[in-house]
Write a protein that holds these residues in place. Sequence first.
Motif, short mmCIF file in Angstrom:
data_model
loop_
_atom_site.label_atom_id
_atom_site.label_comp_id
_atom_site.label_asym_id
_atom_site.label_seq_id
_atom_site.Cartn_x
_atom_site.Cartn_y
_atom_site.Cartn_z
N HIS A 2 0.85 -1.18 0.00
CA HIS A 2 0.00 0.00 0.00
C HIS A 2 0.89 1.24 0.00
N PRO A 34 -4.22 0.74 -2.21
CA PRO A 34 -3.52 -0.50 -2.58
C PRO A 34 -2.65 -0.27 -3.82
N ILE A 102 -13.72 4.09 -2.69
CA ILE A 102 -14.39 3.01 -1.96
C ILE A 102 -14.30 1.70 -2.75
N HIS A 104 -12.10 0.73 -4.75
CA HIS A 104 -10.73 0.20 -4.83
C HIS A 104 -10.13 -0.10 -3.46
N GLY A 105 -10.92 -0.03 -2.39
CA GLY A 105 -10.44 -0.43 -1.08
C GLY A 105 -9.53 0.57 -0.39
N GLU A 107 -8.39 3.53 2.25
CA GLU A 107 -8.71 3.73 3.66
C GLU A 107 -8.20 5.11 4.09
N LEU A 141 -3.31 -1.72 9.45
CA LEU A 141 -3.87 -2.23 8.19
C LEU A 141 -2.88 -3.15 7.50
N GLU A 145 -3.30 -7.25 6.76
CA GLU A 145 -3.30 -7.77 5.39
C GLU A 145 -1.97 -8.41 5.02
N LEU A 244 -14.74 4.86 4.16
CA LEU A 244 -13.29 4.82 3.99
C LEU A 244 -12.56 4.62 5.32
N ARG A 246 -12.41 2.03 8.01
CA ARG A 246 -12.86 0.66 8.25
C ARG A 246 -13.15 0.37 9.72
#
Length: 266
Positions: A2, A34, A102, A104-105, A107, A141, A145, A244, A246
Amino acid sequence: MHICYIDEAGCPGYLPANNTEIQPVLIIAGLALPKEALDSIGRQFIKIKQQYLYGESRPNSRHEDALNELKGAELRRAIREGIKAEADKAHKLAHQLLETLIAHGAELYGQVIIKVTDDKFNGTRLYAEAMMRIAKNYHQLLDKELSNGLIVADFRGSEINGKVAQPISLAMWEQKNTFPRFELPPTFGNSNSHVGLQIADIIISTLLMPLALAKFYEQIPESKHKRSDDLQHFKRYQKRLKALCRNGSSLVAVQSNYPDIAIKFL
């Protein structure tokens, strides 16, 4: 992998008195994207920006329009002060950009600093503290992940950059690395050449700044920057901004004279 882009809105100077020209809040926020989505996000953002500026996409001018920065303060002004057609265009851009992030994930992390009149706070120190808070949330985060990441902040001057990055750099080079998933200490870029910084600026300046002024209206001294209709204009974005965040607490607010006591912003 990221990339977290960090930018600010509002002057770091303190409020010497009511009715000053200085903005009564300072916002430092980071947008984590990401790596595998960066190209798609960048291309969609350029297209959205082209449609705002020219009414159409311009595939042959993509590079030129990527460098042609559209400042978040301009969009905020269009919504607040422009004729309805200009305000509608700015709202459309903000809506499309949030939907892209949103999808595309992305944050969002950040800190709103509410200034207290005649509190001679150290803006650089508060910036560094906010950046450290963002770094800790961002690293959570990455840990979750099992990914690595990098912080890219907007360039503000060599001396200030060094002071802001030093706490994170120190934590990385200590015997026990606090941020093992960071590829490097924070680096700094020019928003003219970083689409991610441009996007962060729009989110912070266009959306978060007026929302903060509206939500903390009673706590903020009298200021030309306060608008009674800000919440009406910008509350439509609260749900998407929350999407955005989480963990529900990625955006917090502190008062400049009590920076350790944080309250939930969104």
